[in-house]
Scaffold this motif. Structure first.
Motif, short mmCIF file in Angstrom:
data_model
loop_
_atom_site.label_atom_id
_atom_site.label_comp_id
_atom_site.label_asym_id
_atom_site.label_seq_id
_atom_site.Cartn_x
_atom_site.Cartn_y
_atom_site.Cartn_z
N ARG A 56 0.91 -1.12 0.05
CA ARG A 56 0.07 0.05 -0.04
C ARG A 56 0.93 1.24 -0.06
NH1 ARG A 56 -4.44 -0.05 4.31
NH2 ARG A 56 -4.72 1.83 3.46
N VAL A 57 1.96 1.12 0.70
CA VAL A 57 2.83 2.65 0.56
C VAL A 57 3.48 2.54 -0.69
CG1 VAL A 57 5.11 3.18 1.64
CG2 VAL A 57 3.37 2.14 3.17
N TYR A 58 3.91 1.40 -1.29
CA TYR A 58 4.50 1.68 -2.73
C TYR A 58 3.34 2.01 -3.59
CZ TYR A 58 8.59 -1.16 -1.42
OH TYR A 58 9.82 -1.59 -1.10
N ALA A 59 2.23 1.61 -3.43
CA ALA A 59 1.01 1.98 -4.33
C ALA A 59 0.80 3.49 -4.19
CB ALA A 59 -0.29 1.25 -4.13
N ARG A 60 0.85 4.08 -3.07
CA ARG A 60 0.36 5.48 -2.65
C ARG A 60 1.60 6.35 -3.30
NH1 ARG A 60 -0.46 5.15 2.58
NH2 ARG A 60 1.46 4.99 3.07
N PHE A 61 2.79 5.75 -3.58
CA PHE A 61 3.89 6.59 -4.30
C PHE A 61 4.05 6.08 -5.80
CE2 PHE A 61 5.38 6.92 -0.02
CZ PHE A 61 5.43 8.37 0.30
N ASN A 62 3.02 5.30 -6.11
CA ASN A 62 2.72 5.09 -7.75
C ASN A 62 4.11 4.13 -7.95
OD1 ASN A 62 1.18 4.98 -9.85
ND2 ASN A 62 2.24 6.50 -10.93
N LEU A 63 4.49 3.33 -7.22
CA LEU A 63 5.42 2.29 -7.54
C LEU A 63 4.80 0.94 -7.75
CD1 LEU A 63 7.94 3.33 -4.67
CD2 LEU A 63 8.08 3.70 -7.27
N VAL A 64 4.13 0.96 -8.74
CA VAL A 64 3.14 -0.24 -9.26
C VAL A 64 3.75 -1.60 -9.23
CG1 VAL A 64 1.52 -1.09 -11.02
CG2 VAL A 64 1.54 1.67 -10.53
N GLN A 66 6.47 -2.62 -7.55
CA GLN A 66 6.94 -3.01 -6.35
C GLN A 66 5.90 -3.30 -5.37
OE1 GLN A 66 8.14 -0.38 -7.89
NE2 GLN A 66 10.20 -0.06 -7.77
N ALA A 67 4.61 -2.62 -5.61
CA ALA A 67 3.49 -2.84 -4.93
C ALA A 67 2.84 -3.92 -5.22
CB ALA A 67 2.41 -1.82 -5.09
N ALA A 68 2.85 -4.42 -6.60
CA ALA A 68 2.35 -5.76 -7.23
C ALA A 68 3.10 -6.96 -6.42
CB ALA A 68 2.60 -5.69 -8.62
N VAL A 69 4.52 -6.74 -6.41
CA VAL A 69 5.43 -7.86 -6.08
C VAL A 69 4.85 -8.28 -4.33
CG1 VAL A 69 7.69 -8.27 -4.87
CG2 VAL A 69 7.37 -7.38 -7.25
N GLN A 70 4.62 -6.86 -3.63
CA GLN A 70 4.33 -7.31 -2.29
C GLN A 70 2.84 -7.79 -2.17
OE1 GLN A 70 6.33 -6.92 0.46
NE2 GLN A 70 7.85 -6.50 -1.07
N PHE A 71 1.85 -7.16 -3.03
CA PHE A 71 0.54 -7.70 -2.79
C PHE A 71 0.41 -9.58 -3.21
CE2 PHE A 71 -0.94 -3.51 -3.86
CZ PHE A 71 -1.26 -3.14 -2.35
N THR A 72 1.28 -9.83 -4.16
CA THR A 72 1.58 -11.12 -4.71
C THR A 72 1.85 -11.97 -3.68
OG1 THR A 72 1.81 -10.32 -6.91
CG2 THR A 72 2.55 -12.78 -6.38
N ARG A 73 2.85 -11.66 -2.93
CA ARG A 73 3.31 -12.17 -1.79
C ARG A 73 2.38 -12.53 -0.52
NH1 ARG A 73 6.17 -16.63 -0.76
NH2 ARG A 73 7.17 -16.57 1.26
N ALA A 74 1.72 -11.33 -0.46
CA ALA A 74 0.78 -11.49 0.62
C ALA A 74 -0.42 -12.30 0.33
CB ALA A 74 -0.01 -10.07 0.92
N GLN A 75 -0.65 -12.44 -1.05
CA GLN A 75 -1.74 -13.30 -1.57
C GLN A 75 -1.18 -14.68 -1.61
OE1 GLN A 75 -3.65 -12.55 -5.34
NE2 GLN A 75 -3.46 -14.62 -6.23
N THR A 76 0.19 -14.83 -1.77
CA THR A 76 0.50 -16.36 -1.92
C THR A 76 0.64 -16.83 -0.25
OG1 THR A 76 1.91 -15.85 -3.61
CG2 THR A 76 2.80 -17.61 -2.25
N LEU A 77 0.85 -16.14 0.55
CA LEU A 77 1.41 -16.41 2.04
C LEU A 77 -0.29 -16.50 2.75
CD1 LEU A 77 3.88 -14.18 3.04
CD2 LEU A 77 3.95 -16.70 2.97
N ALA A 78 -1.28 -15.93 2.17
CA ALA A 78 -2.65 -15.89 2.67
C ALA A 78 -3.68 -16.14 1.25
CB ALA A 78 -2.93 -14.73 3.84
#
Length: 194
Positions: A56-64, A66-78
């Motif tokens: 969400r922090v990356y998304a706020r700074f339009n680092l799409v 990097q944000a997608a990598v973090q959301f993918t990892r979160a989705q993989t773990l949960a």
């Protein structure tokens, strides 16, 4: 390391949910004022809620990406967390990947997650789907989906904003003006609508 260890122990026991942060750990994390300082001192997290928050922090700074990598990892773990999966779908749309966005939306609709059947969530999914079709230059289908979402929740500002953008991009200024006037009726001080 403490957060990662706690989550990985839960995962191995078959409890893939976000770890609870005890008071002592929360106090340790509070000494950092920013995510940058936290990551610089302690390195990355491998726990779904922390990955999601960092995304969400990356998304706020339009680092799409990097944000997608973090959301993918979160989705993989949960994988059963609607918010993580929806956030990834949003980043795919912002990253100009309409086909992957449509796949993510279809997967969310097909999922048994309780939030996937919620009216607000369904409207948000329609908005993402419309955005994907808009990127694929299928303006007619994008408009149809947004009008369907608007019928379900007439005062949803995100739907109205997306509909306005589609009308403006397709040169339908009269339609855009009507939607903008509706937006201003709902939120008279909305700077984008003004």
């Amino acid at each position: 390391a403490s957060v990662n260890l706690d989550f990985n122990q839960r995962l191995r026991r078959g409890e893939p949910r976000a770890s609870s942060i005890d008071k002592s750990l929360a106090e340790k994390l509070d000494r950092y004022r920013t995510w940058a300082a936290l990551l610089n001192a302690d390195g990355p997290f491998d726990e779904p809620e922390f990955c999601y928050q960092l995304g969400r922090v990356y998304a706020r700074f339009n680092l799409v990406r990097q944000a997608a990598v973090q959301f993918t990892r979160a989705q993989t773990l949960a994988p059963n967390n609607f918010a993580y999966r929806f956030a990834l779908a949003e980043m795919l749309l912002r990253g100009q990947a309409p086909d992957k966005t449509l796949q993510a939306v279809a997967a969310l609709r097909a999922s048994p997650l309780p939030l996937a059947t919620n009216l607000v969530s369904q409207t948000a999914l329609l908005r993402l789907e419309a955005g994907a079709y808009f990127q694929k230059t299928n303006f007619t289908l994008a408009e149809k989906l947004l009008l369907e979402a608007r019928q379900k929740i007439p005062d949803d500002e995100a739907v109205l904003q997306t509909l306005t953008e589609i009308y403006l991009a397709s040169g339908r200024y009269t339609n855009a003006l009507a939607v903008i006037e509706n937006q201003l009726r709902i939120a008279p001080k909305d700077s984008r609508a003004l």
